[in-house]
Design a protein around this motif. Structure first.
Motif, PDB file in Angstrom:
ATOM      1  N   GLY A  48       0.796  -1.223   0.000  1.00  0.00           N
ATOM      2  CA  GLY A  48       0.000   0.000   0.000  1.00  0.00           C
ATOM      3  C   GLY A  48       0.831   1.278   0.000  1.00  0.00           C
ATOM      4  O   GLY A  48       0.279   2.370  -0.015  1.00  0.00           O
ATOM      5  N   ASN A  49       2.155   1.147  -0.001  1.00  0.00           N
ATOM      6  CA  ASN A  49       3.024   2.324   0.064  1.00  0.00           C
ATOM      7  C   ASN A  49       3.601   2.627  -1.311  1.00  0.00           C
ATOM      8  O   ASN A  49       4.479   1.921  -1.810  1.00  0.00           O
ATOM      9  CB  ASN A  49       4.141   2.053   1.081  1.00  0.00           C
ATOM     10  CG  ASN A  49       5.034   3.255   1.292  1.00  0.00           C
ATOM     11  OD1 ASN A  49       5.104   4.149   0.439  1.00  0.00           O
ATOM     12  ND2 ASN A  49       5.710   3.280   2.415  1.00  0.00           N
ATOM     13  N   LEU A  50       3.097   3.694  -1.951  1.00  0.00           N
ATOM     14  CA  LEU A  50       3.474   3.985  -3.332  1.00  0.00           C
ATOM     15  C   LEU A  50       4.936   4.419  -3.445  1.00  0.00           C
ATOM     16  O   LEU A  50       5.672   3.962  -4.321  1.00  0.00           O
ATOM     17  CB  LEU A  50       2.541   5.063  -3.880  1.00  0.00           C
ATOM     18  CG  LEU A  50       2.458   5.211  -5.388  1.00  0.00           C
ATOM     19  CD1 LEU A  50       2.102   3.894  -6.038  1.00  0.00           C
ATOM     20  CD2 LEU A  50       1.414   6.249  -5.744  1.00  0.00           C
ATOM     21  N   LYS A  51       5.348   5.308  -2.531  1.00  0.00           N
ATOM     22  CA  LYS A  51       6.740   5.765  -2.568  1.00  0.00           C
ATOM     23  C   LYS A  51       7.677   4.582  -2.330  1.00  0.00           C
ATOM     24  O   LYS A  51       8.705   4.422  -2.990  1.00  0.00           O
ATOM     25  CB  LYS A  51       6.951   6.839  -1.494  1.00  0.00           C
ATOM     26  CG  LYS A  51       8.034   7.829  -1.843  1.00  0.00           C
ATOM     27  CD  LYS A  51       8.339   8.772  -0.677  1.00  0.00           C
ATOM     28  CE  LYS A  51       7.188   9.677  -0.292  1.00  0.00           C
ATOM     29  NZ  LYS A  51       7.445  10.428   0.950  1.00  0.00           N
ATOM     30  N   GLY A  52       7.279   3.720  -1.381  1.00  0.00           N
ATOM     31  CA  GLY A  52       8.077   2.526  -1.100  1.00  0.00           C
ATOM     32  C   GLY A  52       8.191   1.641  -2.330  1.00  0.00           C
ATOM     33  O   GLY A  52       9.258   1.091  -2.613  1.00  0.00           O
ATOM     34  N   ALA A  53       7.085   1.507  -3.082  1.00  0.00           N
ATOM     35  CA  ALA A  53       7.110   0.664  -4.280  1.00  0.00           C
ATOM     36  C   ALA A  53       8.098   1.229  -5.294  1.00  0.00           C
ATOM     37  O   ALA A  53       8.831   0.483  -5.952  1.00  0.00           O
ATOM     38  CB  ALA A  53       5.724   0.572  -4.895  1.00  0.00           C
TER      39      ALA A  53
END
Lengths: 335, 285
Positions: free
Chosen positions: B236-241
């Motif tokens: 659910g973490n876009l920046k993490g992806a």
């Protein structure tokens, strides 16, 4: 729920088991081969369902333990041609692997557990695929003998005929099914179901939740290992795809077909899996699309599986609200 | 040293395919709380549709990609409205199983429609060729892929942080009941997010067609990589992806060059270690 089968169910089981013992006399080689595949998948799925149906953990890495059992058995048979040693060794190896990876896996539940088991299963897959010196790489291990069953001082039975090996698979599978039947009705099995229904409540009752989950994970690994270990003497080869996550999906499909909340679900599902596959493959090579449609239909229509249709008719349904009243009583007792 | 930097650039373009597919996966998880196993299949359908419009019908490359996004978006819409939306209430295991059923259907469906053979259409003329870089020839197409990935990253950031729509989606992700109470049409947000995620996967599949093969198995191969990335970045973490796409893409580029035997194994080790130590992902706040 008591351990006794209803008279009708007892008759059915006795008839079924007798039919399985008579099968090599009345049927040709292909049905016997198919029956072995069904029994192997049934054992594999029963172990998987101890995790999903009874403990509430969806594992996507069971193929890893299946492969450990298969490769373990194959390596032993290639070194020492003794069927008993091979199968026992494969099962033991899978049990150890499941115990060790289980210690880590049961620290999570739900989606994180599924992802973790997927990662562990794929690690085993990458070892089977890449460690060429030991596993044969993508060629796999070939020329595995169907070694004689040899218990020193007692018996030596040749396995050259497939029918002989069929009885080994049959007896071991039936023993595994019986053991699982006893297990899920034991206090141990009931505790697992209590954890599935409410982890918090079980923990409040003094149940060491993680230890029980590790126990279920190890047993599931042993069953996957047994299923895997039965394969190499039958096929004479093992290859890396048996460790891939798409193999983990087979017990998932079988269990879903049969039903996750019924003991016989995974067994019936394994039977349906091969029968549907066999029938569809006569008409088209695209049998997976049919499975996909069946899976979607099952999830949308009968999420409890085929066997739930029979369950509901047998058991009187509790009046609506009874469950909620019990829950309310419980939660007020906790507060 | 030049070789090292060059391989880094190759890894960067690989990272962009991974980013496009995992961005959709992680957005869908963040809002709908569903792990979409069939996301790799949407990537595959995107690739096949783009192949049909561009390689078979001869439409311009950009038009083919747009049509492929529309087609895959419609498929995503049908999956969400027709099936997933009806079982949001039941146990999440069933949602996983349902999306798994979609994989089986779509994998065979593309074989039936397009056949089981590998296909590679030619690189569009305006993206063909190579630039000299670090003493080697770096394909223009790889630079194009990197550019598309970066543009998508900026656009996503702008949508989620700067627009009214982004705020609605973020509100739904953090508390769907509260969002519903203040008048957000949650089912519509769910559909929109699922379709948007499907189109991102399709974009990844579509821009890959001239350089990666179009084949029935590409979806299952990609979904596992996308899982690894979304887990490392935090579900659910876009920046993490985005960050973990870069890490995994570059690492596998070096891995295939320097230690091909252990590359796959170590990526799964990283995934397991992150799950055990920081299940919320490496880049969670």
């Amino acid at each position: 729920v008591t351990g006794r089968l209803s008279p009708r169910a007892t008759i059915l089981v006795v008839l079924l088991v007798s039919a399985l013992f008579l099968l090599p006399w009345v049927a040709g080689k292909y049905p016997v081969y198919l029956a072995m595949q069904i029994l192997i998948l049934a054992v594999f799925s029963l172990g998987f369902n101890l995790l999903l149906g009874y403990t509430g953990l969806l594992s996507f890495g069971q193929a890893g333990f299946f492969a450990v059992g298969a490769y373990g058995c194959a390596k032993i048979l290639l070194a020492v041609p003794n069927l008993f040693l091979g199968i026992a060794g494969g099962v033991a190896a899978a049990g150890v692997a499941a115990f060790l990876l289980g210690i880590l896996s049961v620290r999570h539940t739900r989606i994180y557990f599924s992802m973790l088991t997927l990662a562990f299963g794929m690690m085993i897959y990458s070892i089977a695929w890449k460690w060429r010196d030991y596993t044969g790489g993508d060629d796999g291990l070939v020329g595995i003998p169907r070694a004689p069953l040899e218990i020193p001082g007692l018996v030596t039975i040749s396995m050259a005929a497939m029918e002989h090996y069929y009885y080994v698979v049959l007896v071991l599978s039936l023993a595994a099914i019986l053991a699982m039947y006893r297990l899920v009705r034991s206090p141990l099995g009931l505790t697992l179901q209590a954890i599935r229904d409410s982890e918090t409540r079980a923990a409040f009752a003094g149940v060491p939740v993680q230890k029980y989950r590790l126990f279920a994970f190890t047993i599931a690994g042993l069953y996957a290992g047994l299923a895997g270990a039965l394969l190499p003497p039958l096929e004479n080869t093992v290859t890396p795809p048996i460790a891939h996550w798409s193999t983990s999906a087979e017990p998932v499909l079988a269990t879903l077909l049969g039903g996750i909340h019924t003991f016989s679900g995974p067994i019936v599902g394994a039977f349906l899996f091969f029968v549907i596959k066999d029938v569809v493959m006569r008409f088209t090579e695209y049998w997976l699309i049919c499975f996909g449609i069946i899976v979607v239909a099952m999830v949308m229509g009968f999420p409890s599986g085929i066997m739930s249709i029979f369950e509901n008719r047998k058991r009187p349904v509790a009046p609506p609200g009874a469950d909620r009243a019990a829950k309310a009583a419980n939660s007020s007792g906790k507060a | 040293m030049e070789n090292f930097a060059f391989q880094g650039l190759i890894g960067l373009s690989l990272a962009m395919y991974l980013w496009l597919i995992s961005a959709g996966l992680t957005i869908i998880f963040g809002v709908l709380r569903i792990v979409n196993f069939a996301h790799g299949s949407l990537f595959m359908v995107g690739a096949y549709l783009a192949y049909t419009f561009y390689g078979q019908m001869g439409l311009p490359f950009g038009v083919a990609i747009l049509l492929s996004l529309v087609g895959t978006g419609l498929l995503g819409f049908a999956m969400e409205r027709g099936f997933l939306s009806r079982i949001y209430g039941v146990d999440e295991a069933y949602q996983l199983l349902l999306t798994f059923g979609f994989i089986l259907i779509l994998d065979d469906a593309v074989k039936i429609v397009w056949g089981g053979v590998f296909r590679i259409p030619p690189i569009p003329a305006f993206l063909d060729g190579a630039w000299p870089m670090f003493g080697r020839a770096f394909p223009v197409y790889n630079a194009f892929v990197i550019a598309v990935g970066l543009i998508v990253a900026v656009v996503l950031w702008a949508i989620f942080e700067k627009t009214w729509w982004g705020r609605i989606v973020r509100a739904t992700a953090s508390d769907r009941e509260m969002a519903s109470a203040i008048g957000v049409n949650v089912p519509r947000v769910f559909s929109g997010v699922f379709v948007f995620g499907a189109m991102l996967a399709a974009l990844g599949g579509a821009i890959g067609i001239p350089v990666r093969v179009v084949a029935p198995g590409i979806g299952s191969a990609m979904i596992i990589q996308a899982f690894i990335i979304t887990v490392i970045g935090g579900l659910g973490n876009l920046k993490g992806a985005f960050v973990s796409s870069l890490i995994v893409g570059v690492l596998s580029a070096f891995g295939t060059l320097y230690f091909p035997v252990f590359e796959l194994f170590f990526i799964f080790v990283i995934m397991a270690v992150v799950l055990l130590i920081r299940p919320q992902g490496l880049f969670a706040r």
